[in-house]
Motif scaffolding. Structure first.
Motif, mmCIF file in Angstrom:
data_model
loop_
_atom_site.group_PDB
_atom_site.id
_atom_site.type_symbol
_atom_site.label_atom_id
_atom_site.label_comp_id
_atom_site.label_asym_id
_atom_site.label_seq_id
_atom_site.Cartn_x
_atom_site.Cartn_y
_atom_site.Cartn_z
ATOM 1 N N THR A 73 9.066 43.022 52.416
ATOM 2 C CA THR A 73 10.002 42.175 52.163
ATOM 3 C C THR A 73 10.651 42.062 50.251
ATOM 4 O O THR A 73 11.732 42.181 50.333
ATOM 5 N N TRP A 74 9.035 43.042 50.135
ATOM 6 C CA TRP A 74 9.247 41.971 48.639
ATOM 7 C C TRP A 74 10.061 44.163 48.211
ATOM 8 O O TRP A 74 10.585 43.928 47.023
ATOM 9 N N ARG A 75 9.804 45.235 48.858
ATOM 10 C CA ARG A 75 10.474 45.937 48.938
ATOM 11 C C ARG A 75 12.502 45.871 48.674
ATOM 12 O O ARG A 75 12.690 46.194 47.831
ATOM 13 N N LEU A 76 12.614 45.599 50.153
ATOM 14 C CA LEU A 76 14.001 45.069 50.107
ATOM 15 C C LEU A 76 14.507 44.634 49.039
ATOM 16 O O LEU A 76 15.549 44.399 48.886
ATOM 17 N N ALA A 77 13.743 43.152 48.939
ATOM 18 C CA ALA A 77 14.669 42.322 47.877
ATOM 19 C C ALA A 77 14.415 42.979 46.585
ATOM 20 O O ALA A 77 15.659 42.683 46.525
ATOM 21 N N ARG A 78 14.415 44.611 46.472
ATOM 22 C CA ARG A 78 14.067 44.260 44.990
ATOM 23 C C ARG A 78 15.422 46.125 45.592
ATOM 24 O O ARG A 78 16.171 46.517 44.558
ATOM 25 N N ALA A 79 15.365 46.025 46.575
ATOM 26 C CA ALA A 79 16.054 47.474 46.947
ATOM 27 C C ALA A 79 17.630 47.279 46.194
ATOM 28 O O ALA A 79 18.758 45.885 46.328
ATOM 29 N N ASP A 80 18.804 48.463 45.122
ATOM 30 C CA ASP A 80 19.725 48.163 45.306
ATOM 31 C C ASP A 80 20.231 49.507 44.822
ATOM 32 O O ASP A 80 20.423 50.237 44.577
ATOM 33 N N VAL A 81 21.507 49.932 46.083
ATOM 34 C CA VAL A 81 21.611 51.544 46.645
ATOM 35 C C VAL A 81 22.830 51.493 46.056
ATOM 36 O O VAL A 81 23.874 50.553 46.078
ATOM 37 N N ALA A 82 23.178 52.140 45.085
ATOM 38 C CA ALA A 82 23.921 53.186 44.892
ATOM 39 C C ALA A 82 24.478 53.812 45.123
ATOM 40 O O ALA A 82 24.104 54.930 46.608
#
Length: 540
Positions: free
Chosen positions: A227-236
Motif C-alpha cells: 500500500t505504501w509503495r503504490l501510494a508513492r507510485a508515479d509512472v511516467a
C-alpha cells in the motif's frame, strides 16, 4: 475443539490418509488464479502438517518408514494440487483430437504425478527435521520451499503455480516481489499458511500462539508495504511512443488449416490499421505494432508475398514486432532444416532486421525429450513439427524502431523468476508474446498472466503482453494493468509505454533473501522453544 480436529487427521491411516492429502492438495489450487482464494491455505497446510505428524517411526519400519510415509503424504498432496491446478493442459490435446485426444488422460495425470515428486521430496526432508511443537512448522516451510525452488530448476524447470503466488493476489500484496521475488514469497508462504497448526501440539502456550501471530504480522507487513509503495507510485510514459497490440482471437483448431491462411493474414492487416479513437485513426499514428506468438499460419520463407504486404501496411514511422516461426536450412539434421519459435522485428520496408529465437522450449509441446525413442513409437510434439523446434542459443535484448531496447519472451519464458532479463545493459521493457489459444477459456491463461505481472514487479520493468486469444495487456513496473483485452475478445490495445523503475532489490539481491530465509528456517527447526505439555502428537 481444534485439538480434536487435528487428532482425526493425525491418526488417519492408509487410504484415508492418502485421500485426505489428495483432497487438501486439490483444494489448495483454489489459491491460484482465477479464483485467488488464498485463505484456503490456512486450512489445507495445517491439514498437511497434521498428516505428517501421524507419520511416526515404529519398531518395524524405523525412521526410514516415517520419512517414506511423509513422502507418500507429500506426493498425494502434490498430485491433488497439480491435478486441480493444471488440468487445463489437457485442453491442448483436444485441438487436434483425432491425433492427440487419446493422450489427454495420460498427460493430465502424468504431469501432476511427476511434479508431485518434488512435494514428496520436500515433505520427506521436512520429516527428517521434524521436532515437537512449533519447530515442526519451520521444518515444513523449509521442505515446501525447497520443493518449489527445485521444481523451478530441475531439468528444464517448471515453476508454475509456485505457492508464493498465493501471497501476491492483489496489486498491494505483489509489491513485496520487488524485494524478495516470488521465491522469497514461497519461503514465507509455507510458514504463514501452516502456522495455525502450531496451535496444536506440545510447547508453551506463548510459543504456540506466537507463530500464528507472526504469520498475521507478515501478512500485514506485505499489505502495508505494498500500500505504501503504490501510494508513492508515479509512472511516467515514454515520450511520443505509441504501441498497438493486436489480439485476433483465432481459435487454435482453425489456425493452421490451409483454407483459413489468407483470411487470418487479412484479419491481422485489418486489425493493425483499425481506427480506435479520434487520436488514433489507424496505423499511421502507431510507432510499434505488436502481433502475438506464431501470429501467421505460414513461414515468411514459404510465402514471398507476405513481407511486401506488410511493407504496404507499415508507414515509414512504424515497426512491426511479431511472433513467428522461422526456418533455417541444415543438411546435418534428418529433416534438412531447423525450425525456431521466434520474435521478428520487421521495418517499414518489409525487411526482417532482427530475430530472437525462443531459448526455453516446452517439453512435449515444442520438442520431445528422448526424441529418438519416443518418435520410434509414433509420438510427436503437439505442434506436429518434425524433429521439434530448435532452442535459441542465448537470451538477449532487441531493438525495435524508436522504442527502448526490450527483453523478448516467448510464451512460458515469462514464468521463470530471476531469469527473464539477460546480463548486460538493463532494458527499458519486457515483451511477452504468447498463444494461450491452446487452452481455451480455462484457468491457464489467467495463471500465465499473473506470473507475467510478477516478473514486471520483480524486475521493475513494464511488460507488454500480446496474446492470440488473450489476455493481452500493458503492465506497468508495479504489476498494474494499464490496459488489457480479456480472454476471447478480438481487438487491439493502443497505449503509451510506461517507463521503467530503477533496478529493484529483487533484481539485484533477491537470492540473498531466499538463501537467508531458508537458512533461518533450518535454524529455527532446531531452536528450543519453551515446553509445556499439550495435545500429544506421536513423534519419534
Amino acid at each position: 475443539m481444534l485439538e480434536g480436529i487435528a487428532s482425526r487427521f493425525t491418526v488417519s491411516w492408509g487410504w484415508r490418509r492418502a485421500l485426505i492429502a489428495l483432497v487438501a492438495g486439490g483444494a489448495s489450487a483454489l489459491a491460484m488464479p482465477p479464483y485467488d482464494l488464498f485463505p484456503i491455505l490456512f486450512l489445507t497446510f495445517p491439514v498437511l502438517v497434521w498428516l505428517i505428524d501421524g507419520t511416526v517411526a515404529t519398531a518395524r519400519t524405523g525412521r526410514l518408514g516415517a520419512v517414506l510415509a511423509a513422502a507418500g503424504v507429500g506426493w498425494c498432496f502434490g498430485f491433488g494440487y497439480f491435478l486441480a491446478g493444471l488440468w487445463w493442459i489437457g485442453r491442448a490435446f483436444l485441438v487436434d483430437a483425432d491425433v492427440f485426444g487419446w493422450m489427454m488422460p495420460f498427460a493430465v495425470a502424468a504431469l501432476p504425478a511427476g511434479l508431485a515428486l518434488f512435494t514428496a521430496a520436500g515433505m520427506a526432508l521436512a520429516r527428517l527435521l521434524w521436532r515437537e511443537g512449533p519447530r515442526r512448522i519451520f521444518a515444513f516451510a523449509l521442505g515446501l520451499a525447497l520443493a518449489d525452488i527445485a521444481r523451478g530448476h530441475v531439468l528444464t524447470g517448471f515453476p508454475w503455480n509456485l505457492f508464493g503466488y498465493a501471497l501476491a493476489v492483489t496489486p498491494a500484496m505483489m509489491q513485496a516481489a520487488s524485494l524478495i521475488g516470488v521465491y522469497g514469497l514461497t519461503v514465507l508462504a509455507g510458514f504463514v499458511f501452516a502456522s495455525p497448526a502450531a496451535l496444536v501440539g506440545s510447547g508453551g502456550r506463548l510459543a504456540r500462539a506466537g507463530l500464528p501471530v507472526a504469520a498475521l504480522a507478515i501478512l500485514a507487513g506485505l499489505a502495508g508495504f505494498g500500500t505504501w509503495r503504490l501510494a508513492r507510485a508515479d509512472v511516467a510514459m515514454v515520450d511520443g511512443l505509441r504501441l498497438r497490440i493486436v489480439q485476433p482471437a483465432i481459435e487454435q483448431s482453425r489456425k493452421w488449416l490451409p483454407e483459413h491462411r489468407n483470411e487470418i493474414f487479412a484479419d491481422y492487416l485489418a486489425l493493425s490499421d483499425v481506427a480506435t479513437s479520434p487520436d488514433t485513426m489507424g496505423i499511421a499514428d502507431i510507432d510499434i505494432l505488436i502481433w502475438p506468438e506464431s501470429a501467421l499460419p505460414f513461414l515468411f520463407e514459404m510465402e514471398p508475398a507476405a513481407l511486401p504486404a506488410i511493407a504496404a501496411l507499415l508507414p515509414d514511422r512504424t515497426t512491426l514486432v511479431t511472433g513467428m516461426q522461422r526456418i533455417e536450412r541444415d543438411p546435418s539434421v534428418p529433416q534438412g532444416y531447423r525450425l525456431y519459435n521466434s520474435i521478428l522485428v520487421v521495418d517499414h520496408a518489409g525487411t526482417i532486421v532482427d530475430a530472437y529465437d525462443k531459448v526455453r522450449l516446452v517439453p512435449f509441446g515444442e520438442f520431445l525429450p528422448f526424441a529418438e525413442l519416443l518418435e520410434s513409437i509414433g509420438l510427436e510434439p503437439l505442434t506436429r513439427v518434425a524433429g521439434g523446434f530448435t532452442a535459441g542459443a542465448v537470451a538477449r535484448t532487441m531493438q525495435a524502431g524508436p522504442a527502448p531496447r526490450f527483453v523478448p519472451l516467448v510464451c512460458y519464458e515469462a514464468i521463470f523468476p530471476g531469469a527473464v532479463v539477460p546480463p548486460g545493459e538493463r532494458p527499458g521493457w519486457i515483451l511477452n508474446v504468447t498463444n494461450d489459444g491452446w487452452f481455451g477459456n480455462t484457468a491457464g491463461p489467467w495463471q500465465h498472466l499473473r506470473q507475467a505481472r510478477i516478473r514486471a514487479v520483480e524486475e521493475g520493468l513494464p511488460l507488454v503482453r500480446a496474446a492470440n486469444t488473450g489476455i493481452s495487456a500493458v503492465i506497468d513496473p508495479y504489476g498494474r494493468m494499464q490496459r488489457r483485452l480479456d480472454l476471447g475478445v478480438r481487438g487491439v490495445i493502443d497505449s503509451a509505454l510506461p517507463r521503467p523503475l530503477p533496478p529493484t532489490i529483487c533484481s539485484v539481491w533477491g537470492n540473498i533473501f531466499v538463501i537467508s530465509g531458508l537458512a533461518a528456517f533450518a535454524l529455527f527447526a532446531f531452536m528450543p522453544f519453551p515446553r509445556k505439555q499439550g495435545f500429544a502428537i506421536p513423534v519419534e
